[in-house]
Write a protein that holds these residues in place. Structure first.
Motif, PDB file in Angstrom:
ATOM      1  N   ASP A  71      76.440   9.629  58.726  1.00 54.22           N
ATOM      2  CA  ASP A  71      77.215  10.801  58.299  1.00 54.22           C
ATOM      3  C   ASP A  71      76.396  11.683  57.364  1.00 54.22           C
ATOM      4  N   LYS A  72      75.698  11.057  56.431  1.00 51.42           N
ATOM      5  CA  LYS A  72      74.891  11.848  55.491  1.00 51.42           C
ATOM      6  C   LYS A  72      73.706  12.489  56.201  1.00 51.42           C
ATOM      7  N   PHE A  73      73.102  11.747  57.122  1.00 52.66           N
ATOM      8  CA  PHE A  73      71.965  12.296  57.870  1.00 52.66           C
ATOM      9  C   PHE A  73      72.391  13.529  58.673  1.00 52.66           C
ATOM     10  N   GLN A  74      73.588  13.495  59.231  1.00 55.38           N
ATOM     11  CA  GLN A  74      74.066  14.625  60.030  1.00 55.38           C
ATOM     12  C   GLN A  74      74.299  15.874  59.185  1.00 55.38           C
ATOM     13  N   GLU A  75      74.444  15.710  57.883  1.00 54.94           N
ATOM     14  CA  GLU A  75      74.631  16.861  56.997  1.00 54.94           C
ATOM     15  C   GLU A  75      73.325  17.603  56.716  1.00 54.94           C
ATOM     16  N   PHE A  76      72.185  16.987  57.017  1.00 54.48           N
ATOM     17  CA  PHE A  76      70.899  17.636  56.771  1.00 54.48           C
ATOM     18  C   PHE A  76      70.690  18.799  57.731  1.00 54.48           C
ATOM     19  N   SER A  77      69.851  19.723  57.325  1.00 56.83           N
ATOM     20  CA  SER A  77      69.493  20.837  58.197  1.00 56.83           C
ATOM     21  C   SER A  77      68.678  20.333  59.384  1.00 56.83           C
ATOM     22  N   ILE A  78      68.656  21.107  60.454  1.00 53.29           N
ATOM     23  CA  ILE A  78      67.870  20.733  61.631  1.00 53.29           C
ATOM     24  C   ILE A  78      66.404  20.575  61.259  1.00 53.29           C
ATOM     25  N   GLU A  79      65.923  21.433  60.391  1.00 49.52           N
ATOM     26  CA  GLU A  79      64.529  21.372  59.968  1.00 49.52           C
ATOM     27  C   GLU A  79      64.223  20.072  59.244  1.00 49.52           C
ATOM     28  N   LEU A  80      65.136  19.661  58.340  1.00 46.89           N
ATOM     29  CA  LEU A  80      64.916  18.432  57.593  1.00 46.89           C
ATOM     30  C   LEU A  80      65.029  17.215  58.508  1.00 46.89           C
ATOM     31  N   LYS A  81      66.002  17.235  59.420  1.00 48.47           N
ATOM     32  CA  LYS A  81      66.149  16.115  60.355  1.00 48.47           C
ATOM     33  C   LYS A  81      64.875  15.885  61.154  1.00 48.47           C
ATOM     34  N   SER A  82      64.209  16.978  61.510  1.00 46.36           N
ATOM     35  CA  SER A  82      63.005  16.863  62.330  1.00 46.36           C
ATOM     36  C   SER A  82      61.862  16.172  61.595  1.00 46.36           C
ATOM     37  N   CYS A  83      61.969  16.092  60.262  1.00 40.22           N
ATOM     38  CA  CYS A  83      60.917  15.459  59.448  1.00 40.22           C
ATOM     39  C   CYS A  83      61.222  14.003  59.132  1.00 40.22           C
ATOM     40  N   ILE A  84      62.381  13.506  59.594  1.00 37.04           N
ATOM     41  CA  ILE A  84      62.811  12.155  59.255  1.00 37.04           C
ATOM     42  C   ILE A  84      62.954  11.305  60.516  1.00 37.04           C
ATOM     43  N   ASP A  85      62.296  10.156  60.508  1.00 40.39           N
ATOM     44  CA  ASP A  85      62.508   9.149  61.547  1.00 40.39           C
ATOM     45  C   ASP A  85      63.687   8.292  61.088  1.00 40.39           C
ATOM     46  N   PHE A  86      64.883   8.612  61.614  1.00 43.02           N
ATOM     47  CA  PHE A  86      66.112   7.972  61.152  1.00 43.02           C
ATOM     48  C   PHE A  86      66.492   6.831  62.083  1.00 43.02           C
ATOM     49  N   ASP A  87      66.871   5.713  61.490  1.00 39.56           N
ATOM     50  CA  ASP A  87      67.319   4.545  62.248  1.00 39.56           C
ATOM     51  C   ASP A  87      68.722   4.154  61.791  1.00 39.56           C
ATOM     52  N   PRO A  88      69.745   4.434  62.609  1.00 39.79           N
ATOM     53  CA  PRO A  88      71.120   4.139  62.183  1.00 39.79           C
ATOM     54  C   PRO A  88      71.435   2.655  62.080  1.00 39.79           C
ATOM     55  N   SER A  89      70.691   1.809  62.776  1.00 38.89           N
ATOM     56  CA  SER A  89      70.992   0.375  62.720  1.00 38.89           C
ATOM     57  C   SER A  89      70.662  -0.229  61.358  1.00 38.89           C
ATOM     58  N   SER A  90      69.723   0.389  60.646  1.00 39.26           N
ATOM     59  CA  SER A  90      69.337  -0.115  59.324  1.00 39.26           C
ATOM     60  C   SER A  90      69.675   0.853  58.200  1.00 39.26           C
ATOM     61  N   ASN A  91      70.185   2.044  58.555  1.00 35.35           N
ATOM     62  CA  ASN A  91      70.458   3.111  57.576  1.00 35.35           C
ATOM     63  C   ASN A  91      69.214   3.440  56.755  1.00 35.35           C
ATOM     64  N   THR A  92      68.088   3.554  57.450  1.00 33.23           N
ATOM     65  CA  THR A  92      66.838   3.918  56.796  1.00 33.23           C
ATOM     66  C   THR A  92      66.208   5.124  57.475  1.00 33.23           C
ATOM     67  N   GLY A  93      65.341   5.797  56.749  1.00 31.57           N
ATOM     68  CA  GLY A  93      64.602   6.913  57.312  1.00 31.57           C
ATOM     69  C   GLY A  93      63.184   6.936  56.779  1.00 31.57           C
ATOM     70  N   PHE A  94      62.251   7.325  57.625  1.00 30.66           N
ATOM     71  CA  PHE A  94      60.871   7.561  57.198  1.00 30.66           C
ATOM     72  C   PHE A  94      60.693   9.058  57.059  1.00 30.66           C
ATOM     73  N   PHE A  95      60.438   9.520  55.851  1.00 30.15           N
ATOM     74  CA  PHE A  95      60.166  10.940  55.634  1.00 30.15           C
ATOM     75  C   PHE A  95      58.671  11.154  55.687  1.00 30.15           C
ATOM     76  N   SER A  96      58.230  11.903  56.653  1.00 28.09           N
ATOM     77  CA  SER A  96      56.816  12.125  56.935  1.00 28.09           C
ATOM     78  C   SER A  96      56.218  10.857  57.537  1.00 28.09           C
ATOM     79  N   THR A  97      54.953  10.628  57.368  1.00 22.69           N
ATOM     80  CA  THR A  97      54.228   9.587  58.099  1.00 22.69           C
ATOM     81  C   THR A  97      54.209   8.270  57.338  1.00 22.69           C
ATOM     82  N   PRO A  98      54.625   7.162  57.986  1.00 25.56           N
ATOM     83  CA  PRO A  98      54.520   5.860  57.313  1.00 25.56           C
ATOM     84  C   PRO A  98      53.073   5.397  57.226  1.00 25.56           C
ATOM     85  N   TYR A  99      52.862   4.295  56.537  1.00 27.54           N
ATOM     86  CA  TYR A  99      51.527   3.737  56.379  1.00 27.54           C
ATOM     87  C   TYR A  99      51.020   3.226  57.730  1.00 27.54           C
ATOM     88  N   PRO A 100      49.707   3.275  57.981  1.00 27.13           N
ATOM     89  CA  PRO A 100      49.178   2.734  59.239  1.00 27.13           C
ATOM     90  C   PRO A 100      49.391   1.222  59.306  1.00 27.13           C
TER      91      PRO A 100
END
Length: 222
Positions: A54-83
């Motif tokens: 629900d909170k993720f859906q409130e973000f702008s389209i631009e912000l959503k595009s920068c987040i790798d969101f996973d609803p099963s864990s309620n986590t998001g990666f903002f920008s690039t994770p570690y290699p």
């Protein structure tokens, strides 16, 4: 970085080996937006925890595009994770499929920080043969996160079968006397298997960070 509402800790990774994560529970969309804008300006990446759909859906389209969101864990990666590192030194084990969401938070945390893992699911003590069939596989891992609710018996049992470091991750799965995970927590804390490490109820992020700290400490001693 300071603002009137938040003070980001960009030095944390230098001190502890783990960068700051953003706990989204209790924060407004506006607050999260402001935090991520500051992180973006600093050229950093960040792990978002307790980020609901629900909170993720409130973000702008631009912000959503920068987040790798996973609803099963309620986590998001903002920008690039570690290699990802080449070695797979951590196993995540669940007692049942009801523990999957908490295990997923641990798994996503490990992935963000570049650590590979093996996920072994649904081998709780109610069907002990399921665990015994995989003991040889589990023994190969130096660090084992054991995710269990209800009576929380699985960390104790695994701790008595293998030599790896055991991180007990109690979950709020259960009813009645399970007391939203308190019984599983107490069972882990009072385990008769020596040397089990215990984190808080449903704290998949904390369990993963404990595993990473163990690996970091071990690498420094080599």
């Amino acid at each position: 970085m300071k603002s009137t509402e938040f003070n980001l800790d960009f030095k944390r990774e230098e001190r502890t080996g783990l960068s700051e994560a953003i706990f989204c529970g209790g924060k407004s969309t506006k607050q999260i937006n402001a935090i991520l804008e500051a992180i973006s300006k600093a050229g950093r990446s960040v792990l978002l925890t307790h980020l609901t759909s629900d909170k993720f859906q409130e973000f702008s389209i631009e912000l959503k595009s920068c987040i790798d969101f996973d609803p099963s864990s309620n986590t998001g990666f903002f920008s690039t994770p570690y290699p990802l590192l080449p070695s797979k030194n951590i196993a995540i084990i669940t007692a049942g499929t009801s523990d999957a969401a908490v295990a997923a938070e641990a798994a996503r945390t490990l992935t963000f920080f570049g650590h590979r893992y093996e996920l072994i699911q649904d081998i709780g003590v109610a069907g002990l043969w399921r665990l015994l069939d995989r003991v040889d596989e589990i023994e190969k891992f130096p660090i084992i996160i054991v995710v269990a609710g209800m009576d929380g018996a699985l960390p104790t049992v695994i701790g008595g079968l293998v030599s790896g470091a055991i991180i007990a991750l109690p979950t709020s799965v259960g009813y009645g006397a399970a007391e939203s995970g308190r019984t599983a927590l107490n069972a882990s804390l009072t385990s008769c298997t020596a040397g089990i490490v215990v984190v808080n109820i449903d704290n998949g992020y904390g369990a993963a960070c404990a595993a990473i700290r163990m690996l970091t400490a071990a690498s420094r001693s080599n």
